[in-house]
Design a protein around this motif. Structure first.
Motif, PDB file in Angstrom:
ATOM      1  N   MET A  11       0.831  -1.186   0.000  1.00  0.00           N
ATOM      2  CA  MET A  11       0.000   0.000   0.000  1.00  0.00           C
ATOM      3  C   MET A  11       0.878   1.254   0.000  1.00  0.00           C
ATOM      4  N   VAL A  12       0.645   2.113  -0.978  1.00  0.00           N
ATOM      5  CA  VAL A  12       1.289   3.419  -1.028  1.00  0.00           C
ATOM      6  C   VAL A  12       0.268   4.397  -0.460  1.00  0.00           C
ATOM      7  N   VAL A  13       0.583   5.004   0.673  1.00  0.00           N
ATOM      8  CA  VAL A  13      -0.409   5.818   1.367  1.00  0.00           C
ATOM      9  C   VAL A  13      -0.760   7.081   0.585  1.00  0.00           C
ATOM     10  N   SER A  39      -7.948  -2.751   9.976  1.00  0.00           N
ATOM     11  CA  SER A  39      -7.542  -3.865   9.113  1.00  0.00           C
ATOM     12  C   SER A  39      -6.776  -3.354   7.890  1.00  0.00           C
ATOM     13  N   ASP A  40      -7.112  -2.168   7.398  1.00  0.00           N
ATOM     14  CA  ASP A  40      -6.352  -1.570   6.293  1.00  0.00           C
ATOM     15  C   ASP A  40      -4.936  -1.234   6.734  1.00  0.00           C
ATOM     16  N   LEU A  41      -4.798  -0.681   7.931  1.00  0.00           N
ATOM     17  CA  LEU A  41      -3.470  -0.374   8.465  1.00  0.00           C
ATOM     18  C   LEU A  41      -2.650  -1.642   8.664  1.00  0.00           C
ATOM     19  N   HIS A  42      -3.286  -2.711   9.139  1.00  0.00           N
ATOM     20  CA  HIS A  42      -2.609  -3.988   9.318  1.00  0.00           C
ATOM     21  C   HIS A  42      -2.114  -4.508   7.962  1.00  0.00           C
ATOM     22  N   THR A  45       0.931  -2.765   6.591  1.00  0.00           N
ATOM     23  CA  THR A  45       2.187  -3.140   7.262  1.00  0.00           C
ATOM     24  C   THR A  45       2.568  -4.595   7.031  1.00  0.00           C
ATOM     25  N   HIS A  46       1.567  -5.489   7.060  1.00  0.00           N
ATOM     26  CA  HIS A  46       1.846  -6.932   7.044  1.00  0.00           C
ATOM     27  C   HIS A  46       1.207  -7.666   5.877  1.00  0.00           C
ATOM     28  N   GLY A  47       0.546  -6.972   4.964  1.00  0.00           N
ATOM     29  CA  GLY A  47      -0.208  -7.630   3.892  1.00  0.00           C
ATOM     30  C   GLY A  47       0.682  -8.369   2.916  1.00  0.00           C
TER      31      GLY A  47
END
Length: 48
Positions: A11-13, A39-42, A45-47
């Motif tokens: 994810m590119v913020v 869940s989007d933040l997770h 970071t970890h997707g």
């Protein structure tokens, strides 16, 4: 326009993307504010 997007599985913020063009029967709306859920933040970071 600025957008949060996926690039190469990450994810590119903030990224600049072309302004979308609505098709027949569609509309383009301007978003004044939005949020991001945990869940989007997770995923960012970890997707996979």
């Amino acid at each position: 326009m600025r957008a949060a997007v996926l690039r190469g599985g990450r994810m590119v913020v903030r990224d600049d993307v072309p302004e979308p063009t609505p098709g027949p029967g569609q509309v383009l709306v301007e978003v004044k504010a939005c949020g991001i859920c945990g869940s989007d933040l997770h995923f960012a970071t970890h997707g996979a």
